[in-house]
Design a protein around this motif. Sequence first.
Motif, PDB file in Angstrom:
ATOM      1  N   ARG A   1       0.850  -1.197   0.000  1.00  0.00           N
ATOM      2  CA  ARG A   1       0.000   0.000   0.000  1.00  0.00           C
ATOM      3  C   ARG A   1       0.880   1.239   0.000  1.00  0.00           C
ATOM      4  NH1 ARG A   1      -4.195   0.126   4.455  1.00  0.00           N
ATOM      5  NH2 ARG A   1      -2.325   0.201   5.742  1.00  0.00           N
ATOM      6  N   CYS A   2       0.365   2.322  -0.557  1.00  0.00           N
ATOM      7  CA  CYS A   2       1.223   3.494  -0.654  1.00  0.00           C
ATOM      8  C   CYS A   2       1.151   4.342   0.599  1.00  0.00           C
ATOM      9  CB  CYS A   2       0.860   4.332  -1.876  1.00  0.00           C
ATOM     10  SG  CYS A   2      -0.443   5.512  -1.590  1.00  0.00           S
ATOM     11  N   ILE A   3       2.226   5.061   0.836  1.00  0.00           N
ATOM     12  CA  ILE A   3       2.219   6.106   1.852  1.00  0.00           C
ATOM     13  C   ILE A   3       2.188   7.410   1.095  1.00  0.00           C
ATOM     14  CG2 ILE A   3       3.505   7.275   3.673  1.00  0.00           C
ATOM     15  CD1 ILE A   3       4.756   4.659   4.386  1.00  0.00           C
ATOM     16  N   SER A   4       1.060   8.074   1.171  1.00  0.00           N
ATOM     17  CA  SER A   4       0.977   9.366   0.520  1.00  0.00           C
ATOM     18  C   SER A   4       0.832  10.428   1.603  1.00  0.00           C
ATOM     19  CB  SER A   4      -0.226   9.360  -0.415  1.00  0.00           C
ATOM     20  OG  SER A   4      -0.367  10.591  -1.026  1.00  0.00           O
ATOM     21  N   LEU A   5      -0.013  10.116   2.569  1.00  0.00           N
ATOM     22  CA  LEU A   5      -0.274  11.071   3.640  1.00  0.00           C
ATOM     23  C   LEU A   5       0.256  10.517   4.956  1.00  0.00           C
ATOM     24  CD1 LEU A   5      -3.975  11.721   2.639  1.00  0.00           C
ATOM     25  CD2 LEU A   5      -1.996  13.086   2.045  1.00  0.00           C
ATOM     26  N   LEU A   6       0.552  11.410   5.874  1.00  0.00           N
ATOM     27  CA  LEU A   6       0.890  10.991   7.231  1.00  0.00           C
ATOM     28  C   LEU A   6      -0.424  10.599   7.902  1.00  0.00           C
ATOM     29  CD1 LEU A   6       2.668  10.812   9.782  1.00  0.00           C
ATOM     30  CD2 LEU A   6       2.278  13.244  10.119  1.00  0.00           C
ATOM     31  N   LYS A   7      -0.643   9.291   7.995  1.00  0.00           N
ATOM     32  CA  LYS A   7      -1.937   8.792   8.454  1.00  0.00           C
ATOM     33  C   LYS A   7      -1.851   8.474   9.938  1.00  0.00           C
ATOM     34  CE  LYS A   7      -3.316   5.535   5.834  1.00  0.00           C
ATOM     35  NZ  LYS A   7      -3.912   4.435   5.057  1.00  0.00           N
ATOM     36  N   ILE A   8      -2.436   9.300  10.768  1.00  0.00           N
ATOM     37  CA  ILE A   8      -2.363   9.068  12.215  1.00  0.00           C
ATOM     38  C   ILE A   8      -3.718   9.317  12.873  1.00  0.00           C
ATOM     39  CG2 ILE A   8       0.076   9.485  12.692  1.00  0.00           C
ATOM     40  CD1 ILE A   8      -0.656  12.428  13.155  1.00  0.00           C
ATOM     41  N   LEU A   9      -3.885   8.714  14.032  1.00  0.00           N
ATOM     42  CA  LEU A   9      -5.005   9.083  14.887  1.00  0.00           C
ATOM     43  C   LEU A   9      -4.512  10.151  15.849  1.00  0.00           C
ATOM     44  CD1 LEU A   9      -6.678   5.722  16.000  1.00  0.00           C
ATOM     45  CD2 LEU A   9      -7.071   7.057  13.948  1.00  0.00           C
ATOM     46  N   MET A  10      -5.401  11.078  16.213  1.00  0.00           N
ATOM     47  CA  MET A  10      -5.024  12.035  17.251  1.00  0.00           C
ATOM     48  C   MET A  10      -4.905  11.291  18.575  1.00  0.00           C
ATOM     49  SD  MET A  10      -7.028  15.410  18.467  1.00  0.00           S
ATOM     50  CE  MET A  10      -8.318  14.445  19.197  1.00  0.00           C
ATOM     51  N   THR A  11      -5.877  10.393  18.831  1.00  0.00           N
ATOM     52  CA  THR A  11      -5.789   9.540  20.006  1.00  0.00           C
ATOM     53  C   THR A  11      -6.444   8.201  19.697  1.00  0.00           C
ATOM     54  OG1 THR A  11      -6.417   9.241  22.309  1.00  0.00           O
ATOM     55  CG2 THR A  11      -7.944  10.462  20.941  1.00  0.00           C
ATOM     56  N   ASN A  12      -6.050   7.161  20.416  1.00  0.00           N
ATOM     57  CA  ASN A  12      -6.757   5.885  20.273  1.00  0.00           C
ATOM     58  C   ASN A  12      -7.549   5.550  21.546  1.00  0.00           C
ATOM     59  OD1 ASN A  12      -4.544   5.350  21.834  1.00  0.00           O
ATOM     60  ND2 ASN A  12      -4.027   3.429  20.830  1.00  0.00           N
ATOM     61  N   ASN A  13      -7.759   6.558  22.384  1.00  0.00           N
ATOM     62  CA  ASN A  13      -8.655   6.417  23.532  1.00  0.00           C
ATOM     63  C   ASN A  13     -10.080   6.509  23.056  1.00  0.00           C
ATOM     64  OD1 ASN A  13      -7.438   6.204  26.146  1.00  0.00           O
ATOM     65  ND2 ASN A  13      -6.389   8.127  25.635  1.00  0.00           N
ATOM     66  N   CYS A  14     -10.841   5.436  23.181  1.00  0.00           N
ATOM     67  CA  CYS A  14     -12.175   5.523  22.595  1.00  0.00           C
ATOM     68  C   CYS A  14     -13.260   5.248  23.626  1.00  0.00           C
ATOM     69  CB  CYS A  14     -12.304   4.543  21.432  1.00  0.00           C
ATOM     70  SG  CYS A  14     -13.664   4.962  20.333  1.00  0.00           S
ATOM     71  N   ILE A  15     -14.388   5.977  23.493  1.00  0.00           N
ATOM     72  CA  ILE A  15     -15.509   5.715  24.392  1.00  0.00           C
ATOM     73  C   ILE A  15     -16.409   4.626  23.829  1.00  0.00           C
ATOM     74  CG2 ILE A  15     -15.554   8.009  25.452  1.00  0.00           C
ATOM     75  CD1 ILE A  15     -17.801   8.746  23.513  1.00  0.00           C
ATOM     76  N   TYR A  16     -16.184   4.225  22.566  1.00  0.00           N
ATOM     77  CA  TYR A  16     -17.046   3.235  21.936  1.00  0.00           C
ATOM     78  C   TYR A  16     -16.441   1.842  22.051  1.00  0.00           C
ATOM     79  CZ  TYR A  16     -19.743   7.012  19.784  1.00  0.00           C
ATOM     80  OH  TYR A  16     -20.526   8.108  19.547  1.00  0.00           O
ATOM     81  N   ASP A  17     -17.290   0.866  21.754  1.00  0.00           N
ATOM     82  CA  ASP A  17     -16.863  -0.522  21.872  1.00  0.00           C
ATOM     83  C   ASP A  17     -17.304  -1.307  20.635  1.00  0.00           C
ATOM     84  OD1 ASP A  17     -15.598  -2.582  23.113  1.00  0.00           O
ATOM     85  OD2 ASP A  17     -17.357  -3.215  24.249  1.00  0.00           O
ATOM     86  N   CYS A  18     -16.761  -0.952  19.470  1.00  0.00           N
ATOM     87  CA  CYS A  18     -17.165  -1.610  18.232  1.00  0.00           C
ATOM     88  C   CYS A  18     -16.413  -2.941  18.101  1.00  0.00           C
ATOM     89  CB  CYS A  18     -16.860  -0.737  17.025  1.00  0.00           C
ATOM     90  SG  CYS A  18     -17.552   0.916  17.171  1.00  0.00           S
ATOM     91  N   ALA A  19     -17.159  -3.981  17.736  1.00  0.00           N
ATOM     92  CA  ALA A  19     -16.624  -5.342  17.815  1.00  0.00           C
ATOM     93  C   ALA A  19     -15.350  -5.543  17.006  1.00  0.00           C
ATOM     94  CB  ALA A  19     -17.691  -6.328  17.335  1.00  0.00           C
ATOM     95  N   TYR A  20     -15.276  -4.930  15.794  1.00  0.00           N
ATOM     96  CA  TYR A  20     -14.187  -5.212  14.861  1.00  0.00           C
ATOM     97  C   TYR A  20     -12.961  -4.350  15.099  1.00  0.00           C
ATOM     98  CZ  TYR A  20     -16.599  -1.149  13.168  1.00  0.00           C
ATOM     99  OH  TYR A  20     -17.201   0.077  13.121  1.00  0.00           O
ATOM    100  N   CYS A  21     -13.042  -3.368  16.023  1.00  0.00           N
ATOM    101  CA  CYS A  21     -12.043  -2.307  16.049  1.00  0.00           C
ATOM    102  C   CYS A  21     -10.929  -2.592  17.050  1.00  0.00           C
ATOM    103  CB  CYS A  21     -12.704  -0.973  16.365  1.00  0.00           C
ATOM    104  SG  CYS A  21     -11.546   0.394  16.371  1.00  0.00           S
ATOM    105  N   LEU A  22      -9.711  -2.297  16.617  1.00  0.00           N
ATOM    106  CA  LEU A  22      -8.541  -2.463  17.478  1.00  0.00           C
ATOM    107  C   LEU A  22      -8.603  -1.550  18.702  1.00  0.00           C
ATOM    108  CD1 LEU A  22      -5.563  -3.554  17.722  1.00  0.00           C
ATOM    109  CD2 LEU A  22      -4.874  -1.556  16.419  1.00  0.00           C
ATOM    110  N   ASN A  23      -9.181  -0.371  18.530  1.00  0.00           N
ATOM    111  CA  ASN A  23      -9.129   0.642  19.586  1.00  0.00           C
ATOM    112  C   ASN A  23     -10.346   0.639  20.495  1.00  0.00           C
ATOM    113  OD1 ASN A  23      -6.784   1.628  18.321  1.00  0.00           O
ATOM    114  ND2 ASN A  23      -8.078   2.703  16.855  1.00  0.00           N
ATOM    115  N   ARG A  24     -11.139  -0.422  20.442  1.00  0.00           N
ATOM    116  CA  ARG A  24     -12.362  -0.384  21.239  1.00  0.00           C
ATOM    117  C   ARG A  24     -12.024  -0.330  22.731  1.00  0.00           C
ATOM    118  NH1 ARG A  24     -14.851  -6.468  20.743  1.00  0.00           N
ATOM    119  NH2 ARG A  24     -13.021  -7.561  21.516  1.00  0.00           N
ATOM    120  N   ARG A  25     -12.952   0.248  23.436  1.00  0.00           N
ATOM    121  CA  ARG A  25     -12.790   0.530  24.863  1.00  0.00           C
ATOM    122  C   ARG A  25     -12.303  -0.691  25.636  1.00  0.00           C
ATOM    123  NH1 ARG A  25     -18.190   1.967  25.685  1.00  0.00           N
ATOM    124  NH2 ARG A  25     -18.748  -0.112  26.392  1.00  0.00           N
TER     125      ARG A  25
END
Lengths: 247, 449
Positions: free
Chosen positions: B51-75
């Motif tokens: 995959r290409c790197i075109s943009l600096l792809k970052i999260l501002m934070t990975n602290n999440c209030i949600y709990d989505c089943a598929y997501c790495l950052n879930r609460r």
Amino acid sequence: MHSYLYDSTFDGLLTAWFYAYKDDTVYTICRNTDYQPDLLSQPVPVKTQPDKADRIRQSVQHNLSSYTMRNLYLLYLSELPDCDLLGLQYLRLCFQHGAGINHAKHHPVIRKVEDYRRKVYIEYDHMKGFLRFQQIGGQVFYARFAPDHNQLPLLRPHLERRFSDQKMIVHDEKRHCALLYNLQSSMIVPFTAEDAARLLENSRDDSIHAFRQYFQAINIPERANPKQQAGYMPHRYRKYMPETQPE
Amino acid sequence: MNLTDKLTILADAAKYDVSCSSSGSTRQGPKGAIGSAAKSGVCHSYTADGRCISLLKILMTNNCIYDCAYCLNRRTNDTPRAMFSVDEIVNLTMDFYRRNYIEGLFLSSAIIGSPDYTMELLVQAVEKLRREKNFHGYIHLKAIPGASPVLIQRAGLVADRLSINMELPSEKSLNLLAPEKKKQNLLLPMHQIQQGIVQHREERALSRKAPAFVPAGQTTQMIVGASGESDLQILRLSSALYQKFSMKRVYFSAYIPINEDSRLPQIARPPMLRENRLYQADWLMRFYGFDAAELLDETNPNFDPDYDPKIIWAVRHPEQFPVEINTAPYQQLIRVPGLGIRCARRIISARRTARLDFEDLMRMHVSLKRAQYFITCKGKYYRIQNPQPDVILRALKPEARSPYEQLSLFPDWQTAAPQPGIEVLGDKAFFPKKASAPASSQTDLLPVF
């Protein structure tokens, strides 16, 4: 049979085309630095004459098209083995049939010109992304690369537009020249490895560590596909891309 | 925690966002400013996954209030958490940009505190880049579902592209796997962005100086293979998104199993081939004039893993072929398997000067591997006269894969039974008749969803 030799400038090449155009015993056209004597031909050194070069420019612009002129320039930049002779064939073809012959994409000469044009532009697109600057004190940035085709003249407007507030030195290691930009204007000058070594003394830029970390972290190992990576980012360019090199 | 550690955590957390394009915007600062955006975008590097790197792809934070089943950052996941300050984002972007590592910034975030609080911080970072640092590079910003329209408006004035993730291809799956995300919260901001773009176009017609609003348009993405939808359902949804919200792109991301969760399917590898087929169909819809209904229907709701969608369409429509290279219009040429936009243009160009035969095509680098069964030159086929569909399919069948491939313990995506908990709805329930009627109220923004 004649081998026309010119002095590596575009004006020189145009002058060589000017004299070779009517000569039906042209064996080859090449830069005098690349010339190897052979048994079949006599060398004809061409002295660069800007007025003759301008006559070709004017004539192509006026009677043919700026697209044709652009192709001739890209052939010169491509520096592929037979690009100079191909340019002559192309020029003759265009003057014979008019600029409309550029539509005949199945014609062997036109096809080859298109292929060379594409090669240069593909590398240009790569280099816009793959060039890596390092800070060498103050707001001065240095980059080095060794493209297959002569890319500095193409990159110049792009770099000036994009980094208009930083001083730049872009060093082409293969052609021993560099683009210098001093916030006002830019020029391409001869530049050697020793010049570069003197510049880089005592300079270190730590941003690359962060980018290396980023390069590792953004990868998804489950989707590993090094073949695709190599297709998009050929190995020969990686030498100058520090994120792909180990620390 | 130092900046590099944060970058590692927050880039790692952002890597599942698919979009990395930096295209669609032409931005150019005055002399003395930094940055420009190229219409076609620029790729700066490629990672080992291709995959290409075109943009600096970052999260501002990975602290999440949600709990989505598929997501790495879930609460409920035990992963290291980090957060960038606004200044850190700004400085990192400038440092990378000046060294030509990146084309711009792709800023997203998990939801910290509330959607409004998160969005406010994201917008602050981008505004600081644009106003204080005089930065004219490309910025792709994630709009946070549920954030106030005022913040979305502010974001649209400074970003090149905004995106809101659809997450999953149906409301049913969304309720099951991401119960805290509501359909309305996803669709309303999309609607707002689209209205903003339309409004900008009108203002722009009056004054050249009208401030740009999301010049590179909006995009969205959804996970494929985490829930039971068929390719047909996904394709219908994406074509509705293109039509209703004038999306620039709908991205698909093959589901990668990260979390253990009974609601999620068990798979050994991400369904990358399926993702690829969906993208092929997506291209056919966007550039080749195909309609979702032409590619799939109720009797064939999924793509064939062995053949690309164009070939399948072509063998099902023998009445459209053969196409005569020397006379067929462009729209017909690009529907031939094996011919793309470039080849079709080359053919159109060359045939102005001469009548073409197969040798000419080969000289023009037109690949005849697939095209030979569907075209004639000067009335003649290449080798086989009037090839029948079964002949074509046999000839084009991909070679058998290596017998030493690792076998999967679990069923492949194709044959997978519906996962427990996910009810695969009948098409009637999923695609109500009113799908074609214009949306009357805001609760009805995207009827196929």
